[in-house]
Design an enzyme around this catalytic site. Structure first.
Site, PDB file in Angstrom:
ATOM      1  N   HIS A  75      -3.799  10.760  53.376  1.00 23.82           N
ATOM      2  CA  HIS A  75      -3.931   9.296  53.411  1.00 23.82           C
ATOM      3  C   HIS A  75      -4.989   8.824  52.413  1.00 23.82           C
ATOM      4  O   HIS A  75      -6.150   8.635  52.751  1.00 23.82           O
ATOM      5  CB  HIS A  75      -4.299   8.857  54.834  1.00 23.82           C
ATOM      6  CG  HIS A  75      -4.211   7.387  55.058  1.00 23.82           C
ATOM      7  ND1 HIS A  75      -4.082   6.838  56.312  1.00 23.82           N
ATOM      8  CD2 HIS A  75      -4.240   6.335  54.202  1.00 23.82           C
ATOM      9  CE1 HIS A  75      -4.032   5.519  56.223  1.00 23.82           C
ATOM     10  NE2 HIS A  75      -4.141   5.190  54.952  1.00 23.82           N
ATOM     11  N   HIS A  77      -5.623   5.963  48.976  1.00 26.02           N
ATOM     12  CA  HIS A  77      -5.152   4.860  48.129  1.00 26.02           C
ATOM     13  C   HIS A  77      -5.835   5.031  46.777  1.00 26.02           C
ATOM     14  O   HIS A  77      -6.981   4.630  46.619  1.00 26.02           O
ATOM     15  CB  HIS A  77      -5.532   3.511  48.730  1.00 26.02           C
ATOM     16  CG  HIS A  77      -4.968   3.254  50.103  1.00 26.02           C
ATOM     17  ND1 HIS A  77      -3.860   2.468  50.314  1.00 26.02           N
ATOM     18  CD2 HIS A  77      -5.354   3.677  51.327  1.00 26.02           C
ATOM     19  CE1 HIS A  77      -3.593   2.409  51.622  1.00 26.02           C
ATOM     20  NE2 HIS A  77      -4.486   3.140  52.262  1.00 26.02           N
ATOM     21  N   PHE A  78      -5.133   5.670  45.831  1.00 30.34           N
ATOM     22  CA  PHE A  78      -5.747   5.908  44.515  1.00 30.34           C
ATOM     23  C   PHE A  78      -5.418   4.799  43.517  1.00 30.34           C
ATOM     24  O   PHE A  78      -5.788   4.876  42.341  1.00 30.34           O
ATOM     25  CB  PHE A  78      -5.379   7.298  43.983  1.00 30.34           C
ATOM     26  CG  PHE A  78      -6.293   8.402  44.512  1.00 30.34           C
ATOM     27  CD1 PHE A  78      -7.277   8.144  45.462  1.00 30.34           C
ATOM     28  CD2 PHE A  78      -6.165   9.706  44.047  1.00 30.34           C
ATOM     29  CE1 PHE A  78      -8.124   9.156  45.938  1.00 30.34           C
ATOM     30  CE2 PHE A  78      -7.002  10.723  44.513  1.00 30.34           C
ATOM     31  CZ  PHE A  78      -7.983  10.449  45.454  1.00 30.34           C
ATOM     32  N   HIS A 197       1.252   1.930  59.710  1.00 26.39           N
ATOM     33  CA  HIS A 197       0.076   1.120  60.035  1.00 26.39           C
ATOM     34  C   HIS A 197       0.511   0.306  61.248  1.00 26.39           C
ATOM     35  O   HIS A 197       1.164  -0.731  61.109  1.00 26.39           O
ATOM     36  CB  HIS A 197      -0.302   0.221  58.862  1.00 26.39           C
ATOM     37  CG  HIS A 197      -1.546  -0.579  59.108  1.00 26.39           C
ATOM     38  ND1 HIS A 197      -2.624  -0.575  58.264  1.00 26.39           N
ATOM     39  CD2 HIS A 197      -1.894  -1.388  60.138  1.00 26.39           C
ATOM     40  CE1 HIS A 197      -3.574  -1.356  58.749  1.00 26.39           C
ATOM     41  NE2 HIS A 197      -3.148  -1.868  59.890  1.00 26.39           N
ATOM     42  N   ASP A 322      -8.168   7.843  54.656  1.00 28.74           N
ATOM     43  CA  ASP A 322      -7.869   6.436  54.349  1.00 28.74           C
ATOM     44  C   ASP A 322      -8.822   5.936  53.270  1.00 28.74           C
ATOM     45  O   ASP A 322      -9.425   4.865  53.394  1.00 28.74           O
ATOM     46  CB  ASP A 322      -7.908   5.554  55.608  1.00 28.74           C
ATOM     47  CG  ASP A 322      -7.244   4.202  55.352  1.00 28.74           C
ATOM     48  OD1 ASP A 322      -6.715   3.992  54.238  1.00 28.74           O
ATOM     49  OD2 ASP A 322      -7.264   3.353  56.261  1.00 28.74           O
ATOM     50  N   HIS A 326     -12.741  -0.460  47.186  1.00 34.85           N
ATOM     51  CA  HIS A 326     -12.783  -1.796  46.588  1.00 34.85           C
ATOM     52  C   HIS A 326     -14.102  -1.881  45.842  1.00 34.85           C
ATOM     53  O   HIS A 326     -15.073  -1.197  46.213  1.00 34.85           O
ATOM     54  CB  HIS A 326     -12.719  -2.875  47.669  1.00 34.85           C
ATOM     55  CG  HIS A 326     -11.463  -2.836  48.480  1.00 34.85           C
ATOM     56  ND1 HIS A 326     -10.239  -3.269  48.006  1.00 34.85           N
ATOM     57  CD2 HIS A 326     -11.231  -2.384  49.739  1.00 34.85           C
ATOM     58  CE1 HIS A 326      -9.321  -3.097  48.942  1.00 34.85           C
ATOM     59  NE2 HIS A 326      -9.883  -2.550  50.000  1.00 34.85           N
TER      60      HIS A 326
HETATM   61  O1  DOR Z   1      -8.618  -1.204  55.510  1.00 35.46           O
HETATM   62  C1  DOR Z   1      -7.565  -0.977  54.928  1.00 35.46           C
HETATM   63  N1  DOR Z   1      -7.507  -0.900  53.587  1.00 35.46           N
HETATM   64  N2  DOR Z   1      -6.446  -0.831  55.645  1.00 35.46           N
HETATM   65  C2  DOR Z   1      -5.230  -0.730  55.073  1.00 35.46           C
HETATM   66  O2  DOR Z   1      -4.253  -0.651  55.761  1.00 35.46           O
HETATM   67  C3  DOR Z   1      -5.084  -0.789  53.593  1.00 35.46           C
HETATM   68  C4  DOR Z   1      -6.344  -0.423  52.935  1.00 35.46           C
HETATM   69  C5  DOR Z   1      -6.379  -0.770  51.476  1.00 35.46           C
HETATM   70  O3  DOR Z   1      -5.370  -0.560  50.790  1.00 35.46           O
HETATM   71  O4  DOR Z   1      -7.423  -1.238  51.006  1.00 35.46           O
HETATM   72 ZN    ZN Z   2      -4.536   3.283  54.369  1.00 37.51          ZN
END
Ligand code: DOR
Ligand code: ZN
Length: 479
Positions: A75, A77-78, A197, A322, A326
C-alpha cells in the site's frame, strides 16, 4: 553439484555464489535459526547452517543481526504520473529501500488515475529505470466503465482498488450500493481481489447534513467518524457473502471493524490491513495542524491497542504503510483544505518493530517471525507474488534485509528520503533499522555508507491467476 544459472565454478569444482550473508539470525517461515544464506544470479541459492562455510565472490558477516525477507509494502502512493511534486519513484523507492522494503504495490489515484488495464505497460514504462525496488499495481475502478475490467490480463495487476468514500486525492468513488455490488460480482467472475477504502460516503453525508458540514473540521475522528468505517465494513461482508469475492479491507482504524472482520474471516474470503500510522499514532497525536491527518482518521488509544492485538494474534493479514506524501506547503493549508495522508514507507518496518518491542518485549525471535509473516509472506501470498517473493527459501528472489534490532533512530533532515521531505515520526525515536537491503541479489541500500544501489527495480507479475481468460503471463510484463 549442478551450478545454478549465472554462478561460477571454482578451481576445485565447487559452486561459487555471488554474495553470501553469514553469522546471522535467519528469519525463516519455520522459525529463527542461526546461519546465513547464499545468493546466485539474483536468487537465494542456499541457506547455510551455523558452521557451513560460505563460498561466494563476496561474503558479508552480519554479526548476529537478523536476516529477514525483504518487506513487501502492498500500500504505497508513489504519485506518478501527475503528482510527482509530492513523490516520485527515485525518492519513494529510496525511502522504501532504506526502510527494508524491496517490493511495493502502488495505488491508482494518480493524475490521470490508473483505471484502464490496457495502460499498465505504459505505467510500468514510466517507472522503469527509476526504481530501486520491484513493483506492481492496484487497478482503480471507474464506476461508469466497469467493462474496462474485462481487459485485465492474468498477472498484470495485483487486484482492484475501490474507494467507497472520497476526498482530495481520491476522486473516483463508488458510492451507490448497487454499483458496488456490480463490482463485486464482476471481480468474482474474473478472479480479481478487491482492496477497499471502506468508509461509507453516504454515512458521512448524512451526518454532515444534520449537523452542518465543516462543524468538526479540526477533528478528523469526528468529521469522518468510525461509524462510516463500520457501515462500510458491514456492507463489504454482506457483498463477500453474496458474491464470494475476495475482499481486502485497507487501513482498518477502529476496534469494531477489527472485530467484525476477524469474525467474518472465519467463513468468508475476507482479509484486512492495518497501517504503521494507525498502529503508532492516536487522534491525540493529530492535534496541531494537519500533519498527522489521514483518511481513515486516527482513532483512540483503545482502538490502537485492538489493532496491535490483531497483529499479535495474526488476525490481521497484512501491514502496509499507506505511504501518502504531501508537500509541507500542502499540509500547511487552512484546516479542512489540507489533504489527508502522510509518508511512511521508510518508517514502516521500524515502527512495527518498535511497537511490538514496547508491548511484548520478551521474545525478539517471535517478534521477527511475526514481522516477516505480516510484512512479507502474507502480502506475497495475498497478491500473487509468493512464487517469487516473501520468504527466505532457495529458488526465490534474493530480496533480503539485514535488520539491526538495537539501533535507535529518528527520521530527520537528510535521512528522510521521500520527496516530501518530512516525517510524522520526526523526534519520535524508532527502534530497529534496516542496515543492508538486497533486492534480487543487488545491494540497494547500505546504511553504513548511506549508499543506494542501481534503479533496476522491475515490474513484477502479480495477482490472482485464474478466471475466464487463459492463464498466461502477460507478454508485455517486463521481466
Ligand atoms: O489519507 C489518505 N491519503 N487516505 C487515502 O485514502 C488516500 C491518501 C492519499 O492518496 O493521499
Ligand atoms: Zn492509501
Amino acid at each position: 553439484v549442478s551450478a545454478p544459472p549465472g554462478s561460477e565454478i571454482g578451481p576445485d569444482g565447487a559452486v561459487t555464489a555471488d554474495l553470501a550473508l553469514t553469522n546471522g539470525r535467519l528469519v525463516t517461515p519455520d522459525g529463527v535459526v542461526t546461519g546465513g544464506l547464499e545468493i546466485t544470479a539474483g536468487r537465494i541459492s542456499r541457506l547455510l547452517g551455523v558452521d557451513a562455510p560460505a563460498r561466494a565472490v563476496r561474503t558479508v558477516d552480519v554479526r548476529g543481526r537478523y536476516v529477514m525477507p525483504g518487506v513487501i509494502d502492498s500500500h504505497v502512493h508513489f504519485r506518478v504520473p501527475g503528482l510527482s511534486h509530492k513523490e516520485d519513484w527515485t525518492h519513494g523507492s529510496r525511502a522504501a529501500a532504506a526502510g527494508g522494503v524491496t517490493t511495493v504495490i502502488d495505488m491508482p489515484n494518480t493524475q490521470p488515475a490508473f483505471l484502464d488495464p490496457r495502460t499498465v505497460a505504459d505505467r510500468a514504462g514510466l517507472i522503469e529505470g527509476t526504481s530501486l525496488v520491484d513493483f506492481c499495481f492496484h487497478l482503480g475502478v471507474d464506476g461508469g466503465r466497469l467493462e474496462l475490467l474485462d481487459h485485465v490480463e492474468s498477472g498484470a495487476v495485483a487486484g482492484l482498488k475501490v474507494f467507497m468514500a472520497g476526498h482530495h486525492t481520491a476522486p473516483h468513488v463508488i458510492r451507490e450500493p448497487e454499483l458496488l455490488a456490480a463490482v463485486f460480482a464482476r471481480a468474482a467472475e474474473l478472479g480479481l481481489r478487491v482492496s477497499l477504502h471502506a468508509e461509507d460516503q453516504a454515512t458521512f453525508d448524512l451526518l454532515d447534513e444534520w449537523r452542518g458540514a465543516g462543524r468538526h473540521r479540526l477533528n478528523a475522528d469526528l468529521a469522518r467518524p468510525r461509524s462510516g468505517g463500520i457501515v462500510a465494513v458491514a456492507r463489504v461482508i454482506e457483498l463477500t457473502r453474496r458474491h464470494g469475492t475476495a475482499a481486502h479491507v485497507l487501513h482498518v482504524s477502529s476496534a469494531e471493524e477489527v472485530d467484525l472482520l476477524t469474525a467474518a474471516a472465519r467463513e468468508l474470503p475476507i482479509t484486512f490491513e492495518v497501517t504503521g500510522h494507525h498502529l503508532t499514532f492516536t487522534r491525540a497525536d493529530a492535534r496541531g495542524g494537519a500533519w498527522r491527518n489521514l483518511s481513515p482518521a486516527l482513532r483512540t488509544a483503545r482502538d490502537r491497542e485492538r489493532l496491535w492485538r490483531a497483529v499479535r494474534r495474526a488476525e490481521v493479514t497484512t501491514i502496509g504503510s499507506d505511504h501518502s506524501p504531501h508537500t509541507r506547503a500542502e499540509k500547511l493549508a487552512p484546516p479542512g483544505l489540507a489533504p489527508p495522508g502522510m509518508p511512511g514507507v521508510q518508517e514502516l518496518l521500524a515502527a512495527v518493530h518498535t511497537g511490538l518491542a514496547r508491548r511484548w518485549g520478551r521474545d525478539p525471535d517471535w517478534r521477527m517471525g511475526r514481522i516477516a509473516q505480516l510484512l512479507a509472506a502474507r502480502p506475497a501470498e495475498l497478491f500473487g507474488l509468493a512464487e517469487r517473493k516473501g520468504r527466505l527459501a532457495p529458488g526465490l528472489d534474493a530480496d533480503v534485509v539485514v535488520f539491526d534490532p538495537d539501533v535507535t533512530w529518528s527520521p530527520t533532515g537528510d535521512s528522510i528520503w521521500s520527496r516530501c521531505g518530512w516525517s510524522p515520526h520526526e523526534a519520535r525515536p524508532l527502534t530497529g533499522m534496516a542496515v543492508l537491503t538486497v533486492r534480487r541479489g543487488e545491494v540497494i541500500w547500505d546504511a553504513a555508507g548511506r549508499r543506494f544501489g542501481r534503479p533496476t527495480g522491475r515490474w513484477t507479475p502479480a495477482g490472482v491467476r485464474r478466471g475466464p481468460r487463459p492463464s498466461t503471463e502477460p507478454a508485455s510484463a517486463a521481466r
